[in-house]
Design a protein around this motif. Structure first.
Motif, PDB file in Angstrom:
ATOM      1  N   GLN A  63     -11.499   0.609   2.841  1.00 14.52           N
ATOM      2  CA  GLN A  63     -10.691   1.571   2.082  1.00 14.52           C
ATOM      3  C   GLN A  63     -10.589   1.215   0.593  1.00 14.52           C
ATOM      4  O   GLN A  63      -9.850   1.861  -0.154  1.00 14.52           O
ATOM      5  CB  GLN A  63      -9.280   1.649   2.676  1.00 14.52           C
ATOM      6  CG  GLN A  63      -9.237   2.083   4.134  1.00 14.52           C
ATOM      7  CD  GLN A  63      -7.806   2.170   4.653  1.00 14.52           C
ATOM      8  OE1 GLN A  63      -6.946   2.816   4.034  1.00 14.52           O
ATOM      9  NE2 GLN A  63      -7.534   1.524   5.778  1.00 14.52           N
ATOM     10  N   GLY A  64     -11.298   0.184   0.183  1.00 17.79           N
ATOM     11  CA  GLY A  64     -11.258  -0.207  -1.224  1.00 17.79           C
ATOM     12  C   GLY A  64      -9.969  -0.885  -1.647  1.00 17.79           C
ATOM     13  O   GLY A  64      -9.611  -0.849  -2.829  1.00 17.79           O
ATOM     14  N   MET A 112      -1.904   6.583  -3.015  1.00 15.45           N
ATOM     15  CA  MET A 112      -2.229   5.665  -1.916  1.00 15.45           C
ATOM     16  C   MET A 112      -1.062   5.626  -0.941  1.00 15.45           C
ATOM     17  O   MET A 112       0.096   5.607  -1.349  1.00 15.45           O
ATOM     18  CB  MET A 112      -2.521   4.274  -2.481  1.00 15.45           C
ATOM     19  CG  MET A 112      -2.912   3.260  -1.420  1.00 15.45           C
ATOM     20  SD  MET A 112      -3.413   1.663  -2.146  1.00 15.45           S
ATOM     21  CE  MET A 112      -5.023   2.074  -2.773  1.00 15.45           C
ATOM     22  N   GLN A 113      -1.406   5.605   0.360  1.00 16.90           N
ATOM     23  CA  GLN A 113      -0.341   5.661   1.373  1.00 16.90           C
ATOM     24  C   GLN A 113       0.361   4.330   1.570  1.00 16.90           C
ATOM     25  O   GLN A 113       1.365   4.247   2.273  1.00 16.90           O
ATOM     26  CB  GLN A 113      -0.930   6.112   2.717  1.00 16.90           C
ATOM     27  CG  GLN A 113      -1.799   5.062   3.408  1.00 16.90           C
ATOM     28  CD  GLN A 113      -3.165   5.597   3.777  1.00 16.90           C
ATOM     29  OE1 GLN A 113      -3.828   6.236   2.986  1.00 16.90           O
ATOM     30  NE2 GLN A 113      -3.554   5.356   5.016  1.00 16.90           N
ATOM     31  N   TYR A 114      -0.161   3.250   0.950  1.00 14.81           N
ATOM     32  CA  TYR A 114       0.423   1.932   1.127  1.00 14.81           C
ATOM     33  C   TYR A 114       1.282   1.556  -0.087  1.00 14.81           C
ATOM     34  O   TYR A 114       1.108   2.083  -1.178  1.00 14.81           O
ATOM     35  CB  TYR A 114      -0.669   0.885   1.343  1.00 14.81           C
ATOM     36  CG  TYR A 114      -1.636   1.259   2.447  1.00 14.81           C
ATOM     37  CD1 TYR A 114      -1.172   1.523   3.733  1.00 14.81           C
ATOM     38  CD2 TYR A 114      -3.000   1.364   2.198  1.00 14.81           C
ATOM     39  CE1 TYR A 114      -2.049   1.892   4.746  1.00 14.81           C
ATOM     40  CE2 TYR A 114      -3.880   1.721   3.200  1.00 14.81           C
ATOM     41  CZ  TYR A 114      -3.410   1.986   4.467  1.00 14.81           C
ATOM     42  OH  TYR A 114      -4.269   2.352   5.466  1.00 14.81           O
ATOM     43  N   LYS A 135      -8.630  -6.834   8.760  1.00 16.25           N
ATOM     44  CA  LYS A 135      -9.844  -6.158   9.248  1.00 16.25           C
ATOM     45  C   LYS A 135      -9.560  -4.730   9.716  1.00 16.25           C
ATOM     46  O   LYS A 135     -10.415  -3.851   9.606  1.00 16.25           O
ATOM     47  CB  LYS A 135     -10.486  -6.971  10.365  1.00 16.25           C
ATOM     48  CG  LYS A 135     -11.147  -8.246   9.879  1.00 16.25           C
ATOM     49  CD  LYS A 135     -11.826  -8.988  11.019  1.00 16.25           C
ATOM     50  CE  LYS A 135     -12.519 -10.256  10.512  1.00 16.25           C
ATOM     51  NZ  LYS A 135     -13.181 -10.999  11.609  1.00 16.25           N
ATOM     52  N   ALA A 136      -8.375  -4.490  10.237  1.00 16.85           N
ATOM     53  CA  ALA A 136      -8.025  -3.151  10.723  1.00 16.85           C
ATOM     54  C   ALA A 136      -7.901  -2.141   9.580  1.00 16.85           C
ATOM     55  O   ALA A 136      -7.882  -0.929   9.821  1.00 16.85           O
ATOM     56  CB  ALA A 136      -6.716  -3.203  11.506  1.00 16.85           C
ATOM     57  N   LYS A 159       4.300  -4.812   6.644  1.00 13.41           N
ATOM     58  CA  LYS A 159       3.141  -5.621   7.019  1.00 13.41           C
ATOM     59  C   LYS A 159       2.186  -5.730   5.836  1.00 13.41           C
ATOM     60  O   LYS A 159       1.722  -4.717   5.306  1.00 13.41           O
ATOM     61  CB  LYS A 159       2.424  -4.991   8.213  1.00 13.41           C
ATOM     62  CG  LYS A 159       1.177  -5.729   8.650  1.00 13.41           C
ATOM     63  CD  LYS A 159       0.481  -5.011   9.791  1.00 13.41           C
ATOM     64  CE  LYS A 159      -0.776  -5.750  10.215  1.00 13.41           C
ATOM     65  NZ  LYS A 159      -1.497  -5.039  11.310  1.00 13.41           N
ATOM     66  N   ILE A 160       1.893  -6.959   5.427  1.00 15.85           N
ATOM     67  CA  ILE A 160       0.921  -7.186   4.360  1.00 15.85           C
ATOM     68  C   ILE A 160      -0.482  -6.948   4.925  1.00 15.85           C
ATOM     69  O   ILE A 160      -0.875  -7.573   5.912  1.00 15.85           O
ATOM     70  CB  ILE A 160       1.029  -8.608   3.793  1.00 15.85           C
ATOM     71  CG1 ILE A 160       2.445  -8.861   3.257  1.00 15.85           C
ATOM     72  CG2 ILE A 160      -0.015  -8.834   2.706  1.00 15.85           C
ATOM     73  CD1 ILE A 160       2.861  -7.960   2.138  1.00 15.85           C
ATOM     74  N   ILE A 161      -1.226  -6.034   4.282  1.00 16.03           N
ATOM     75  CA  ILE A 161      -2.548  -5.682   4.806  1.00 16.03           C
ATOM     76  C   ILE A 161      -3.678  -6.060   3.854  1.00 16.03           C
ATOM     77  O   ILE A 161      -4.851  -6.101   4.263  1.00 16.03           O
ATOM     78  CB  ILE A 161      -2.619  -4.178   5.127  1.00 16.03           C
ATOM     79  CG1 ILE A 161      -2.348  -3.341   3.871  1.00 16.03           C
ATOM     80  CG2 ILE A 161      -1.629  -3.821   6.242  1.00 16.03           C
ATOM     81  CD1 ILE A 161      -2.637  -1.867   4.041  1.00 16.03           C
ATOM     82  N   ALA A 162      -3.365  -6.326   2.593  1.00 14.19           N
ATOM     83  CA  ALA A 162      -4.386  -6.750   1.629  1.00 14.19           C
ATOM     84  C   ALA A 162      -3.706  -7.535   0.519  1.00 14.19           C
ATOM     85  O   ALA A 162      -2.540  -7.295   0.202  1.00 14.19           O
ATOM     86  CB  ALA A 162      -5.132  -5.551   1.052  1.00 14.19           C
ATOM     87  N   ASN A 163      -4.451  -8.473  -0.066  1.00 14.22           N
ATOM     88  CA  ASN A 163      -3.836  -9.332  -1.081  1.00 14.22           C
ATOM     89  C   ASN A 163      -4.876  -9.888  -2.036  1.00 14.22           C
ATOM     90  O   ASN A 163      -6.014 -10.176  -1.667  1.00 14.22           O
ATOM     91  CB  ASN A 163      -3.112 -10.505  -0.409  1.00 14.22           C
ATOM     92  CG  ASN A 163      -2.448 -11.413  -1.421  1.00 14.22           C
ATOM     93  OD1 ASN A 163      -1.395 -11.079  -1.947  1.00 14.22           O
ATOM     94  ND2 ASN A 163      -3.060 -12.555  -1.701  1.00 14.22           N
TER      95      ASN A 163
END
Length: 288
Positions: free
Chosen positions: A90-91, A1-3, A85-86, A54-58
């Motif tokens: 992506q699961g 995963m890239q994150y 939302k951006a 940047k936190i993008i999912a939690n």
């Protein structure tokens, strides 16, 4: 995963700020004051994915200690599930849910959450099942005038006295929660105007009053109280009382299956069969 997968970063100012920004954008609240007041303790842990800083999912974990009919229980409550939302599609939430379940499923008595109506099909994918709760209510005929006192929680002395009691509160429910951080979040945030004091019982009461109906969310005191005395202290304008918890003595109460919009209970673990069998309700103050 890239994150980047990160967790337990409350003391990282940059990541915590980004987490609060995503929470505000998703749920229209944040944890800024909660952290500043020292209430964010080790029981609340965000499990997140970050794009850079940047936190993008939690998916957050709340470690919840309960007492059920005298037996100690350790549960995990999942909350603050969100994806920017951006970065949708992506699961990312699925990935985080799987990480959390893998870490805790064999360490606790059960995992639960309260789901929004829009995502009711999401949680069964992980083994969660819908569970029933039951609310207790009764008609009342109070003779005396109002004796309860409203507490101004913006006053620092009032707030300190209340929170000290909350830290050491006694068990006044069959199914009781022990999580000071969550109680502090609710009573200094969303329910800051719902705190009362009953002099006759030397007890605080978290309650809603509307058109002759009383909803008692929780009683916070250093000792076991007389529930009827608490109810009577709200005076003769009250005609019906609802409880946001499971009382010790249910005599005289109606017991009805509980439903709240955008608040469906999902549970993982056999221990939660007790909720239905014993006609229990998670304390409303315990909802993260």
């Amino acid at each position: 995963m890239q994150y980047k997968y990160i967790t337990n970063y409350k003391n990282n100012d940059i990541l915590r700020k980004s987490f609060n920004e995503l929470t505000e954008k998703t749920y229209s609240f944040n944890f800024v004051e909660w952290f500043q007041n020292g209430f964010w303790d080790e029981n609340y842990i965000p499990y997140s994915l970050a794009d850079g800083e940047k936190i993008i999912a939690n998916v957050s974990v709340n470690k919840m200690d309960f007492m059920l009919d005298g037996a100690e229980k350790r549960y995990i409550q999942i909350g603050t599930v969100m994806t920017d939302k951006a970065y949708g599609g992506q699961g990312l939430s699925r990935y985080l849910m799987e990480k959390v379940i893998e870490e805790y499923v064999n360490k606790v008595d059960g995992i639960y959450l309260f789901a929004n109506d829009q995502v009711l099909n999401f949680y069964p994918k992980f083994g969660f099942i819908k569970n029933k709760e039951y609310q207790y209510s009764k008609l009342v005929d109070v003779k005396n005038d109002k004796q309860i006192l409203h507490i101004n929680m913006t006053d620092s002395i009032n707030r300190i006295k209340f929170l000290e009691t909350a830290k050491n509160c006694a068990n006044n429910e069959r199914f009781s929660m022990y999580n000071f951080g969550l109680i502090a979040f609710m009573t200094t945030g969303p329910m800051i105007n719902n705190i009362y004091y009953c002099p006759g019982e030397d007890a605080y009461v978290v309650a809603d009053i509307k058109e002759g109906e009383l909803l008692i969310h929780q009683i916070i005191s250093l000792h076991r109280v007389n529930l009827d005395s608490i109810i009577n202290s709200f005076g003769n304008t009250i005609g019906k009382v609802y409880l946001g918890f499971t009382p010790y003595d249910s005599e005289g109460y109606e017991i009805n299956e509980y439903y709240e919009e955008d608040c469906t209970l999902f549970c993982l673990g056999k221990d939660f069969e007790n909720i239905d069998k014993r006609k229990l309700m998670f304390p409303t103050l315990s909802h993260a």
